[in-house]
Structures are given as structure tokens and as C-alpha cells.
Enzyme design. Structure first.
Site, PDB file in Angstrom:
ATOM      1  N   SER A 328      -8.459 -36.905 -55.015  1.00 20.60           N
ATOM      2  CA  SER A 328      -7.453 -35.875 -54.688  1.00 20.60           C
ATOM      3  C   SER A 328      -7.385 -34.757 -55.701  1.00 20.60           C
ATOM      4  O   SER A 328      -6.755 -33.731 -55.445  1.00 20.60           O
ATOM      5  CB  SER A 328      -6.080 -36.527 -54.559  1.00 20.60           C
ATOM      6  OG  SER A 328      -6.104 -37.498 -53.545  1.00 20.60           O
ATOM      7  N   ASP A 367      -4.218 -41.404 -44.000  1.00 15.86           N
ATOM      8  CA  ASP A 367      -3.551 -40.821 -45.158  1.00 15.86           C
ATOM      9  C   ASP A 367      -3.147 -41.956 -46.083  1.00 15.86           C
ATOM     10  O   ASP A 367      -2.950 -43.078 -45.649  1.00 15.86           O
ATOM     11  CB  ASP A 367      -2.313 -40.043 -44.715  1.00 15.86           C
ATOM     12  CG  ASP A 367      -1.830 -39.101 -45.789  1.00 15.86           C
ATOM     13  OD1 ASP A 367      -2.081 -37.876 -45.657  1.00 15.86           O
ATOM     14  OD2 ASP A 367      -1.221 -39.576 -46.776  1.00 15.86           O
ATOM     15  N   HIS A 373       3.489 -37.528 -43.650  1.00 14.84           N
ATOM     16  CA  HIS A 373       4.396 -36.705 -44.461  1.00 14.84           C
ATOM     17  C   HIS A 373       5.272 -35.798 -43.619  1.00 14.84           C
ATOM     18  O   HIS A 373       6.125 -35.099 -44.126  1.00 14.84           O
ATOM     19  CB  HIS A 373       3.576 -35.826 -45.426  1.00 14.84           C
ATOM     20  CG  HIS A 373       2.708 -36.622 -46.357  1.00 14.84           C
ATOM     21  ND1 HIS A 373       3.118 -36.973 -47.632  1.00 14.84           N
ATOM     22  CD2 HIS A 373       1.469 -37.145 -46.211  1.00 14.84           C
ATOM     23  CE1 HIS A 373       2.150 -37.660 -48.224  1.00 14.84           C
ATOM     24  NE2 HIS A 373       1.141 -37.782 -47.355  1.00 14.84           N
TER      25      HIS A 373
END
Lengths: 627, 373
Positions: A328, A367, A373
Site C-alpha cells: 500500500s 479489500d 469503506h
């Protein structure tokens, strides 16, 4: 003597006979004398030049005097590589009557291993000038030195020679950054001026020692001397004093380096800290390290195989060669790429489910947050590290813009200016995949690259360097170790130049992206919110690198997995966020949660920005704070 | 002017004073040239060791004394003493083999009371030609086969004894001094030529009987570079010294090979290399010319001697002197194998200086004791 007999003799004839013989003899004498003069004429006139050369070769010897090696300092004037006097036992074989007797006598005085004798006899077989000494045992201990010195007068041809040897006072934490010198071997001699290295014991092998060999070595003194047949120097014909090697001053901060090394704890991993305003490397840690002093002495077979065979790979320079998925930590760069090429905007929102599918019934890319989210925008995708946002962004962009954009940050190429052996990592492209796998690039490949996984591999130095570019808003200083060599600014060989700035179509995006990274720490949902509460702003990004790919339906269960398969924990950060003075990349191999590198980074920031290190590092503080 | 100068020199050399003290002026002048030049080279070759030059001068002075003393002795007394001397020295040679003292594995000396040492083989170089010349003095020349064989026997026995000491150089010179008498006495050319033709066969036979180390020495002579640090070293270094001297040399005391000790035995057997290096071809030629002057005068004396004994003896002694010089320069310049023969009157030390000066005493005696005709 009877008278009768004499009467028959013709004395006149006999006299003429001997006189003729005398004349014949005179003729031979003349002939032979001419032969001698002819021979001398041949030697002195015809072959004069040949023998003139031989006579000069005889009497003139070039003696090289190795210069003292330049020292290596950190930014605060702490000596990282020092010179220490050592004493070696050398032998001039021509002066020794009986070598095997000497072997016995010597072994009664100090221990000399069979290997040392073997090396000695090997060197004896090689070409050398008569009366040149051969090292028998290097680096005598003080005790051995004393013992030999007492008996030296009885040992014809044996002498103790003083030399300077390299010493690394701080050992393993610095081994991968500073490198080490080792004994010159035949292979080394192919690449250097043999004459210059004639009297030298060591040559830089790795790290800064290796890269700056020329600078650190200096220039050997060249002494043209007239020697007699026993090799004794009779007079000096020409002298060129040695030029000492230049000292190197690194950007490295010894305390930061040691602190980072210690903070990795029992984990293997790497920490790279860079000053974004210069590209100077403040810390270059690869853990575990090793004691570089072992190599100076000529490492023993046992020590070497122990290092080689260790599962933790202490000899492997992770900072330069470790290939990791950036995970990430790539997201800020992906976001900038999306903005640059118009695939993303700050205002657009995106509904993040727990997974992403390229096709409605295709594979589900999950995810890290299984529940998703919800509605997010670009900034939030960074703060919360929303995987699905980047899946779709990467899929939309395709690999070519990604590849082109990330290349500008140095991914996929080695750009460290002054250390050798940096791996180029892997920034995949269409062409690459075709060449490597003979397969086209699939959208799924892009999806994986979107979160810094899949084919993409980067080294700690690359990620740290790219982060520095981010931190300095596009000012791209290639990473480097050395600041100055002697009085000059350090010079680099690879021709990259000094900097290579990145201009975005909208330069404001630099600020906005770093703001987003600041919120990774400050936002209540930020993935690095545990770093809140500093009196300076930290911008950062967490990452969790998969060591293996989870299948669709697999659960990640840390407990159940072999530690070897645990995720790598990564963190990039810089501080103060608005005017960064330091960028840190940290990776804990199989560290699981990114909290470990995040905490480490914060501790390094605290120490570096406030010059507030734990007291136990005071010995690395240095006296000369100007540097 | 020129004429009167020549006449003055001639009258000087023929002066009655010289006749009275039995000095041959021309021979003495040539010898002095050689000796003076030799001391000059020795100073350089010894590394400017004044003490060494002084010792050599002292030795030469003794030699000169021996020369002058022998010059007073009329040849007829020498002739009478020849056989007795030969037997006496031959007995001493046996003594050397039995009681001899020596160095480096060779027995060459007899110890005399008072720490003196005495080398009979050295004296044999003179006594041998005396003996053979005596043998031929009363016999008709040229010699017949019986005489030749007798003389060969007389030569071979002492030569073998000297060779056994071992002293190859001296035994060679002793043998040569005997052969020269034989040659001058008129040994038939066909004998000489057939002996020369036999040489290769003799050489091959000798090779078969040689020790390995002896063969090695021969091979090293043929190719010194095969053993550059061992026995080839000397010859390589001396050739280097000679060759690097060039036409005019590097200058006195400037020869690097000699002054830096690359040249082995630079003040003894290899002294000519020092001259060659420092004075070049020019210096060598002058030296060789000085030798030739001495030899020319010696041969002149031989040719004009009164009787067969004097002729044969003078001729043989002169030619032996030449062999000394030829073998030495030949070995140093690499055309002959290295045998320990010094450069006569120039090399430092050795009993040879006394022997050689004695030789010239005998020559002077032969020249100056002639009855006026």
C-alpha cells in the site's frame, strides 16, 4: 749427453724448427686475441643496448609505498572506518639459510598455522624480485609482536613490518552501508593498477569502501631506487611521495543508523532514511548485519560458512537488493498517476465495497477491510488505504501509464549514486510480460499492481527515494551516501547526474497528496493514527506486503501461518510534513502489522528532528558537529 | 728529431746498466703498464678498498723481487736443477693429497710453520716446462714417438694429482705448459691434427663418465639462462656488465653492475668485466694490447734464446701466460666454460702473481745472460 750423439745434431736446423714454431704460436696468439676482441665487440657494440637494458633492470627497482587509506566519517564526524597500525611478520627467503629450520624455530616462538605457511610457500612460487619480503603472518597481537621482537636478531631474513590496517569500530549495524576492505586477490588486481597496489594489503570490496576505492586509496608513492645485488637500496633516483587517500564524509548519521538497527529488534528487515533536500542517505540498515572486521583479517572458512549458511542471510544487503512488494505504500504514487493522466480527481467519489470485480462474475479482489469503506474520495482512499479504489483505478488506467509514471520516481531501475549492486526491482510493463512469460498483460495484472502487489517488486532504497521525491514535491535528488571526498563534493560514476525533478501537470497535487498522507496519521480513521501526538507533522503511508497470495476464500490467519509466510510490514513517512527533513522507509520482514515499522519511523523522527537520542548512543554523537 | 729520440730510447733500453742487473727493459715496461692498469681497475673493482689495493701492491712488489732475483740466475743453473725440482714438487703434490689443508672442499695447500701456506701446484706451472725443456735439451728435435710418449707421461702424472685436489684451472695450465714445450720442440703437425680430430670422441667418452653435477655444469655453460639464479648467474651478470659498457664504458667507478655487486667475484676472476663496464671496448682493447706486448716480447726472447732449453722454456712460459689471459677473458665473456682462472697480474690475490712474476724473471734471465756474439 755423449759427445758422439751431439755430433749428429744439426743445431741450426733445430733452432729454426723452434723458431718456426714460435712464429706459428705467435700467429695463434694473434688469432685468439682477435677472437677475444671480436667477442667483446659483439657484446659491447652489437648487443650493447640489450645489455644496457639488462643492467638498468638490474639496478633500478620501483618501490611503491601504499598511501594511508582515507577515513570514512558520518555527518557528525564520527569515524566509521579507521586505520590502525598492525605488525606483520615477513620473511626475505634469500636471507634464510634453511626454511624448514626457520619454520621450526618460529613455531616455537609464536603460533603460525599450516595455512599461513601454505600461503607463504604459494607466494614464494609466484614471480617476485629477489630479496622482496613475503608476509608470513599478518596482524600480530601485541604479545606475539613482543615475543618475536626478542628473538628477531637470531632470525636471519625475518622481520616485523608495520602497516596500517582498516578497523570498523561499530561493527555489524554499519556493515552493509560502509562495506569493508579485504585482502587483494588476483581478480582485484585485474581491475586496478597493479603497480600502485604492489605494497597495499587491502582493497575496498563492498559498500562505500568498494565504491570509493579510488578516492579512499589515494596514490601510491613511487620510489625509483638503485638497488645492489642483495636488494639493498643504495640510492634514490626519483621519488614521488604517496598521496594519502581522501577522507569521505557521508550523509549517514551514525546514531540514526545504530538506533534504526536496534529498533528492528529480532526481525530481519531494512530501514532507509533519506534527507529529501539532498538525497543524502541518513541511514541504510539491513538486518542482520555482520562484523566487517572479520573480512579485513581474511575471514576464516568457518566464520564465512556460518555467515553464508545462516537462514537470516546476514550477507544479503536487503536495503539495496531486497525485492519487496511495495504494497500500500504505492498508493500515493498511484493516486498521483491517476490525477496526472486524468483517471482520478480529488472530487470524484467512489463506493468502496469489500471487494472489486473486473467483470460482474469474475474474480473478487478483496479489500483489507472486508466490510468495505463506503463512499470515499481520493484523499480518503489514501487515509484509509482503500484497496478497491486502487483496484479500479489501476484497471481503468492499464499498465502503461502506471509504468510510465512510476518510472519517473525511479521504480524499476537502480539509481543509487554511490553504492554498487543495487537491484533494479521490477516495474512490470506490457513488453516485460510478453518477453518474460510470452503472455499478454491482463487487466487482473494491473489490479494487483494497483496495490503494489503482483509483479511489482521494489527495493527499500527505491521506495525511500521515491518517498523523498514525494516529500520534496517533485525535487528528485538521486540517493547517495557520500557528501564530500576530501575538500570536494563527492563525484559519481554512473552518469545519472545530480537531480531530475518531476513536474506534474498540476503541481498543487504534490501538496494535496502529502496532505492526504499527513492525515494518514492525524485522521481518526487513518491507518497510522497511532503516530498522532507529535509536535511536528508526520506524513506517512502504511503497507502490508503479502508474501503469498491469498485465494479468494482464504482467511488470513497469522497464528496459523508459519512465521516465514507472515506479511511483511512496511511504512513510508517523512517529517515535518510541510518542510521535510527526513524520509524513512522501514520494512519488518514477516512483521505482520504495519504498526512496527510505523513506530520505528516515529522514533527515528523524534530522535533525528529533536537531536534527542537515547543516552546509550552518545558514543556515536561525534565531536565535530559542523559536518 | 724523431730519429734522435728513437736512438735515445734504444740506447736507454740497451744501456749496460740494465744488462748488469739483468732486467729486460721492454718486457719490464710492458709488465709495469699491465700492473699499473690492473691496480687502477682493482681500486674500482674492490669497491674503492684502499687496503685491498695496498695488499695487492705488496704482493706485486714481492713478485717483482722474485722476478729480479730469478733474473740474476743464469739459465744453465736452472737447467741443471730442473729434474730435481720436478721430482721435489711432485713429491710435495703427493704430500698435498695426503696432508694438505684447504678450503671449500679442495686440498691445495701445504701448511708451513708460522702459519704460512704453500701451494705446490702453482710452482708446477713453472717446473713442468722446465722439466720437459730439460728432457728435450739433449735430444734431437723434432722428437720421435718414444720421446713424445715419455713426455706425455711426465705431464699426465702431476696433472692428474693436481686435478684430484681438485683444481681444474691449475691442472689445465700445468698440462698446457707441458704441451707447449712439446709443440715448440716440433711435435709433428699430424699428431696435433689427429689429436684434434680425436677430441669429439674423447669428449663423448668423457661425457659418459661424468657425474650428473658435472654434466649440469657443462649444460649451464652452454645455456646460462637455463639456471639464471644458480650457476648461470655469474656469466649472465658478467655478460651484462661487459655489454652495458659499450664502446667507451660508463666511466671509472661508475659501473653499476660492478659497484652494486651484481657482478660476482668482481675483484678476482671476473675483474675484466669491471674494466669492460667502466672503460668499454676501448679499455679492454688497451688491456689486451698490453698483454700482447708482454707476450710479443716473451716470444721474441724465446725465438732468440741461446739453446734449445732456453727457447723451449721461454716459449712455453710465455704461451702459458697467454693461455691464462685467454681462458680468463674467454670465460668471463662467455665463450669458454667457467674454470677458476684469474686474469694474470690483474686479478686480486692468489699465489699466481708470484709464479707469474717468477716466469718473467726466468725470461729476463734468458734474455740477459746471453753470451755476446
Amino acid at each position: 749427453m755423449s759427445r758422439r750423439h751431439q755430433n749428429f745434431r744439426n743445431y741450426r736446423q733445430e733452432q729454426q724448427l723452434t723458431q718456426r714454431r714460435v712464429i706459428a704460436a705467435a700467429f695463434f696468439v694473434f688469432l685468439l686475441a682477435v677472437t677475444l676482441i671480436g667477442r667483446l665487440f659483439y657484446l659491447q657494440v652489437v648487443q650493447h643496448e640489450l645489455y644496457q637494458t639488462k643492467a638498468d633492470d638490474n639496478r633500478v627497482m620501483l618501490v611503491t609505498e601504499p598511501p594511508p587509506r582515507g577515513l570514512i566519517y558520518d555527518r557528525n564526524g564520527v569515524v566509521l572506518a579507521d586505520n590502525r597500525p598492525i605488525h606483520s611478520l615477513t620473511v626475505i627467503p634469500e636471507r634464510v639459510q634453511d626454511l624448514s629450520k626457520l619454520q621450526q624455530t618460529l613455531s616455537n616462538i609464536i603460533p603460525i598455522t599450516d595455512g599461513e605457511w601454505e600461503d607463504f610457500y604459494d607466494a614464494l612460487k609466484d614471480y617476485r624480485r629477489p630479496y622482496q619480503s613475503i608476509t608470513l603472518k599478518s596482524q600480530l597481537t601485541d604479545e606475539e609482536w613482543a615475543q618475536v621482537s626478542v628473538d628477531l636478531y637470531k632470525l636471519d631474513g625475518v622481520q616485523v613490518e608495520a602497516q596500517l590496517t582498516r578497523y570498523y569500530p561499530f561493527g555489524e549495524a554499519f556493515a552493509h552501508a560502509v562495506g569493508y576492505v579485504g585482502r587483494i586477490n588476483a581478480k582485484d588486481l585485474e581491475t586496478v593498477d597493479q603497480l600502485a597496489y604492489q605494497g597495499a594489503l587491502f582493497i575496498g570490496k563492498t559498500g562505500v569502501e568498494g565504491y570509493y576505492e579510488k578516492t579512499l586509496f589515494g596514490e601510491s608513492g613511487l620510489n625509483k631506487v638503485e638497488v645492489n645485488a642483495r636488494g639493498r637500496i643504495m640510492s634514490e633516483l626519483e621519488r614521488q611521495n604517496p598521496t594519502p587517500g581522501k577522507d569521505l564524509h557521508l550523509y549517514l548519521d551514525a546514531r540514526l543508523q545504530q538506533y534504526a538497527y536496534d529498533l528492528l529488534g529480532d526481525y530481519t528487515g531494512s530501514v532507509v532514511a533519506i534527507d529529501p533536500s539532498t538525497g543524502g542517505i541518513l541511514a541504510l540498515v539491513s538486518k542482520p548485519g555482520y562484523d566487517p572486521n572479520l573480512f579485513v583479517r581474511g575471514i576464516s572458512v568457518n566464520d564465512y560458512s556460518a555467515l553464508r549458511e545462516s537462514k537470516k542471510l546476514p550477507l544479503f544487503n536487503r536495503a539495496l537488493r531486497g525485492g519487496y512488494p511495495p504494497a500500500s505504500t504505492i498508493k500515493p504514487f498511484m493516486a498521483l498517476a491517476g490525477l496526472e493522466y486524468g483517471f482520478a480527481s480529488w472530487t470524484e467519489t467512489y463506493f468502496a465495497k469489500g471487494y472489486y470485480q473486473i467483470n460482474p462474475d469474475g474474480r473478487r479482489y478483496r479489500d483489507w477491510k472486508r466490510t468495505g469503506h463506503g463512499w470515499i474520495d481520493l484523499e480518503r482512499s489514501i487515509i484509509e488505504s482503500v484497496d478497491t479504489y486502487y483496484y479500479q483505478l489501476a484497471n481503468k488506467m492499464g499498465i502503461t501509464p502506471i509504468h510510465n509514471f512510476l518510472t519517473r520516481f525511479g521504480f524499476g531501475e537502480s539509481n543509487l549514486l554511490d553504492l554498487r549492486g543495487e537491484s533494479s526491482g521490477l516495474l512490470p510493463s506490457n513488453e516485460w510480460k510478453k518477453a518474460k512469460y510470452k503472455e499478454p498483460w491482463y487487466p487482473g495484472d494491473s489490479v494487483n499492481v494497483g496495490i503494489g502487489q503482483g509483479f511489482m517488486v521494489a527495493t527499500p532504497v527505491q521506495i525511500a527515494s521515491a518517498t523523498s521525491v514525494l516529500a520534496s514535491k517533485g525535487h528528485y535528488f538521486y540517493p547517495r551516501m557520500a557528501k564530500t571526498m576530501g575538500d570536494q563534493t563527492a563525484e559519481f560514476e554512473n552518469g545519472l547526474g545530480d537531480r531530475h525533478d518531476i513536474i506534474l501537470k498540476d503541481q498543487r497535487n504534490w501538496v494535496r497528496i502529502t496532505d492526504a498522507m499527513r492525515k494518514v496519521v492525524t485522521d481518526s480513521k487513518g491507518t497510522a493514527r497511532r503516530l498522532r501526538g507529535t509536535d511536528y507533522d508526520i506524513a506517512g503511508k502504511t503497507g502490508t506486503g503479502q508474501v503469498f497470495s491469498l485465494q479468494d476464500d482464504q482467511e488470513y490467519d497469522a497464528e496459523a501461518l508459519d512465521k516465514r509466510l507472515h506479511d511483511h510490514a512496511l511504512f513510508i513517512g517523512f517529517a515535518p510534513a510541510k518542510a521535510p527533513k527526513i524520509t524513512v522507509f522501514a520494512i519488518f520482514e514477516n512483521g505482520g502489522s504495519s504498526s512496527k515499522p510505523a513506530d520505528l519511523t516515529r522514533q527515528l523522527f523524534d530522535a533525528y528532528l529533536h537531536d534527542d537520542y537515547p543516552a546509550r548512543y552518545d558514543y556515536l554523537k561525534g565531536q565535530d558537529n559542523e559536518r | 728529431m724523431k730519429d734522435s729520440l728513437y736512438r735515445r730510447v734504444l740506447s736507454f733500453t740497451n744501456a749496460r746498466l740494465w744488462q748488469l742487473v739483468h732486467v729486460d727493459v721492454l718486457l719490464m715496461a710492458a709488465l709495469m703498464l699491465l700492473i699499473g692498469g690492473g691496480l687502477f681497475i682493482l681500486y674500482s673493482a674492490s669497491g674503492q678498498d684502499v687496503a685491498m689495493v695496498e695488499r695487492q701492491s705488496f704482493r706485486l712488489a714481492i713478485g717483482l723481487l722474485v722476478c729480479l732475483v730469478l733474473a740474476q740466475l743464469p739459465p744453465k743453473y736452472m737447467r741443471r736443477a730442473s729434474p730435481a725440482l720436478f721430482v721435489f714438487i711432485a713429491i710435495l703434490l703427493i704430500g698435498v693429497l695426503v696432508f694438505g689443508v684447504g678450503a671449500k672442499g679442495a686440498q691445495r695447500w701445504l701448511a708451513l710453520p708460522g702459519g704460512l701456506r704453500f701451494q705446490p701446484s702453482e710452482i708446477m706451472k713453472i717446473v713442468m716446462p722446465m722439466m720437459i725443456a730439460w728432457y728435450f735439451a739433449d735430444r734431437q728435435l723434432p722428437p720421435n714417438l718414444k720421446h713424445v710418449l715419455t713426455v706425455l707421461g711426465l705431464i699426465v702424472v702431476p696433472v692428474l694429482m693436481i686435478a684430484k685436489q681438485p683444481d681444474l684451472g691449475t691442472s689445465l695450465l700445468v698440462a698446457v705448459s707441458g704441451f707447449f714445450v712439446l709443440f715448440l720442440a716440433g711435435l709433428r703437425w699430424r699428431y696435433i691434427l689427429s689429436a684434434a680430430a680425436m677430441a669429439p670422441i674423447a669428449g663423448y667418452t668423457l661425457w659418459q663418465f661424468m657425474h650428473d653435477y658435472q654434466r649440469q655444469r657443462v649444460l649451464t655453460f652452454l645455456n646460462p639462462e637455463s639456471d639464471p639464479l644458480g650457476s648461470g648467474w655469474n656469466i649472465i651478470q658478467s655478460k651484462t656488465a661487459i655489454g652495458s659498457g659499450g664502446s667507451y664504458g660508463k666511466g671509472w667507478l661508475e659501473g653499476t653492475q660492478a659497484q652494486l655487486d651484481f657482478l660476482p667475484e668482481s675483484h678476482t676472476d671476473f675483474i675484466i668485466a669491471v674494466l669492460a663496464e667502466e672503460f668499454g671496448l676501448l679499455g679492454c682493447s688497451v688491456l689486451i694490447l698490453a698483454y700482447l706486448l708482454v707476450i710479443a716480447r716473451g716470444l721474441y726472447i724465446a725465438a732468440n734464446a741461446e739453446d734449445n732449453y732456453a727457447r723451449l722454456l721461454a716459449g712455453s712460459l710465455t704461451l702459458t701466460f697467454f693461455v691464462y689471459m685467454f681462458v680468463n677473458i674467454g670465460m668471463v665473456s662467455g665463450i669458454l666454460p667457467v674454470v677458476g682462472v684469474p686474469l694474470p697480474l690483474v686479478s686480486y690475490g692468489g699465489t699466481s702473481i708470484i709464479t707469474i712474476m717468477a716466469t718473467f724473471g726466468i725470461l729476463m734471465s734468458i734474455q740477459t745472460h746471453k753470451r755476446a756474439r
